[in-house]
Write a protein that holds these residues in place. Sequence first.
Motif, PDB file in Angstrom:
ATOM      1  N   ARG A   1       2.425   1.708  -3.408  1.00 17.29           N
ATOM      2  CA  ARG A   1       1.428   2.158  -4.365  1.00 17.29           C
ATOM      3  C   ARG A   1       1.121   3.648  -4.158  1.00 17.29           C
ATOM      4  NH1 ARG A   1      -2.288  -0.832  -2.990  1.00 17.29           N
ATOM      5  NH2 ARG A   1      -2.331  -2.533  -4.485  1.00 17.29           N
ATOM      6  N   GLU A   2       0.969   4.059  -2.895  1.00 11.72           N
ATOM      7  CA  GLU A   2       0.680   5.469  -2.623  1.00 11.72           C
ATOM      8  C   GLU A   2       1.792   6.360  -3.161  1.00 11.72           C
ATOM      9  OE1 GLU A   2      -0.522   8.485   1.068  1.00 11.72           O
ATOM     10  OE2 GLU A   2      -0.074   6.372   1.480  1.00 11.72           O
TER      11      GLU A   2
ATOM     12  N   ARG B   1      -6.248   3.792  -5.977  1.00 12.77           N
ATOM     13  CA  ARG B   1      -5.862   2.679  -6.836  1.00 12.77           C
ATOM     14  C   ARG B   1      -5.829   3.157  -8.293  1.00 12.77           C
ATOM     15  NH1 ARG B   1      -4.988   1.063  -2.541  1.00 12.77           N
ATOM     16  NH2 ARG B   1      -5.498  -0.923  -1.550  1.00 12.77           N
TER      17      ARG B   1
ATOM     18  N   SER C   1       0.827  -1.206   0.000  1.00 15.63           N
ATOM     19  CA  SER C   1       0.000   0.000   0.000  1.00 15.63           C
ATOM     20  C   SER C   1       0.864   1.260   0.000  1.00 15.63           C
ATOM     21  CB  SER C   1      -0.918   0.002   1.229  1.00 15.63           C
ATOM     22  OG  SER C   1      -1.680   1.180   1.277  1.00 15.63           O
TER      23      SER C   1
ATOM     24  N   ARG D   1     -10.978   6.838  -3.755  1.00 13.11           N
ATOM     25  CA  ARG D   1     -11.650   5.849  -2.888  1.00 13.11           C
ATOM     26  C   ARG D   1     -11.739   6.250  -1.413  1.00 13.11           C
ATOM     27  NH1 ARG D   1     -10.697  -0.104  -3.088  1.00 13.11           N
ATOM     28  NH2 ARG D   1      -8.816   0.455  -1.957  1.00 13.11           N
TER      29      ARG D   1
ATOM     30  N   ILE E   1       1.511   6.483  -6.937  1.00  6.31           N
ATOM     31  CA  ILE E   1       0.383   7.309  -7.365  1.00  6.31           C
ATOM     32  C   ILE E   1       0.708   8.792  -7.207  1.00  6.31           C
ATOM     33  CG2 ILE E   1      -1.935   8.025  -6.604  1.00  6.31           C
ATOM     34  CD1 ILE E   1      -2.611   5.025  -6.364  1.00  6.31           C
TER      35      ILE E   1
ATOM     36  N   ASP F   1     -10.702  -5.210  -8.373  1.00  6.30           N
ATOM     37  CA  ASP F   1     -11.375  -4.980  -7.096  1.00  6.30           C
ATOM     38  C   ASP F   1     -10.991  -6.060  -6.087  1.00  6.30           C
ATOM     39  OD1 ASP F   1     -12.979  -2.649  -7.314  1.00  6.30           O
ATOM     40  OD2 ASP F   1     -14.315  -3.718  -8.675  1.00  6.30           O
ATOM     41  N   GLU F   2     -11.035  -5.684  -4.810  1.00  7.40           N
ATOM     42  CA  GLU F   2     -10.826  -6.670  -3.757  1.00  7.40           C
ATOM     43  C   GLU F   2     -12.022  -7.618  -3.726  1.00  7.40           C
ATOM     44  OE1 GLU F   2     -10.247  -4.411  -0.159  1.00  7.40           O
ATOM     45  OE2 GLU F   2      -9.119  -2.917  -1.300  1.00  7.40           O
TER      46      GLU F   2
ATOM     47  N   ILE G   1      -6.618   7.134 -12.100  1.00 10.78           N
ATOM     48  CA  ILE G   1      -6.529   6.862 -10.663  1.00 10.78           C
ATOM     49  C   ILE G   1      -7.885   7.159 -10.031  1.00 10.78           C
ATOM     50  CG2 ILE G   1      -5.485   7.689  -8.489  1.00 10.78           C
ATOM     51  CD1 ILE G   1      -2.966   8.356 -10.279  1.00 10.78           C
TER      52      ILE G   1
ATOM     53  N   ARG H   1     -15.712   1.544  -2.310  1.00  9.16           N
ATOM     54  CA  ARG H   1     -14.336   1.105  -2.529  1.00  9.16           C
ATOM     55  C   ARG H   1     -14.091   0.458  -3.890  1.00  9.16           C
ATOM     56  NH1 ARG H   1     -13.330   4.172   1.114  1.00  9.16           N
ATOM     57  NH2 ARG H   1     -12.929   3.594   3.285  1.00  9.16           N
TER      58      ARG H   1
ATOM     59  N   ILE I   1     -13.029  -0.081  -7.575  1.00  8.49           N
ATOM     60  CA  ILE I   1     -12.018   0.631  -8.367  1.00  8.49           C
ATOM     61  C   ILE I   1     -12.703   1.104  -9.642  1.00  8.49           C
ATOM     62  CG2 ILE I   1      -9.748   0.460  -9.459  1.00  8.49           C
ATOM     63  CD1 ILE I   1      -9.071  -1.715  -7.409  1.00  8.49           C
TER      64      ILE I   1
ATOM     65  N   GLU J   1      -6.422  -1.779 -11.888  1.00  7.02           N
ATOM     66  CA  GLU J   1      -6.307  -2.809 -10.853  1.00  7.02           C
ATOM     67  C   GLU J   1      -7.641  -3.515 -10.641  1.00  7.02           C
ATOM     68  OE1 GLU J   1      -3.878  -1.918  -7.302  1.00  7.02           O
ATOM     69  OE2 GLU J   1      -3.709   0.105  -8.125  1.00  7.02           O
TER      70      GLU J   1
END
Length: 253
Positions: free
Chosen positions: A64-65, A163, A61, A140, A68, A169-170, A137, A181, A183, A167
């Motif tokens: 990724r942050e 995200r 995470s 979220r 981004i 989705d969870e 991007i 949440r 994407i 990507e």
Amino acid sequence: MIHLFQKPYREGTVVNGRYVIEKQLGEGSYGVTYVARDEQTTERVVLKQMKRTKRKKRRASFEREALILKQLDHPQIPKLYDSFETNNVPHLVMEYIEGDTIETLIFDKKQTYGEKEAFSLLSDVLPVIQYIHAKQIVHRDLRIPNIVFRDGIVYVLDFGLARFLHEQDEPFLTVEQRLRRAIDVKSDIYALGHFLLFLLYSSYEPMEEEEKSWEDELLLTEDARGVLRRMLQLDVPYASVEQLARDVAYVVQ
């Protein structure tokens, strides 16, 4: 022995030989944020320290942050200045945007927003979100603590849950989690619908104890109500911020 928990940095601690902790700003599921002074530039910055638990997921995470934020170059989004590891813990250093969050304005400073004021503020936020989406991007996490107002300008903070649109989705999200949440640009629009509701409820005074839906409690024009219903996906949802912005401009005029 690996220590799974670490105490937050104390005021005056020097991190990475450069950043002097001034105060703790907040704590999320992935990290702790601080205001610090950069001894090399004398600027105040935001320092984000990763929590040690669930290291693999948190590290991904954090990475990724950082990635981004490197993609984003906008005056209303904090810049990423630095990233490093100390004691095997990743850290991010970002621009410090000093101002009032919308949460502070409403709950501490008792700022109120009528329909025109609320939609006008939303219209100021939308170009920033449009820019983020154009970079493929999705934020979220567009909540009132993550939108700051300073000198008449809004800023969008905290890309910890952001995200890339490519990507996946969870898995196993609830309906509500999917709305917030997913994407998809629609999740940011849905979150902004709740942001707008917070603004509108700041000027609401209940006349009776029974709790009703926002449609029964808030006195809104038909146009404003229609925009909110689409933002909250109660009617055909907006497919883009551009579509939303056109309707918001109509309400504001």
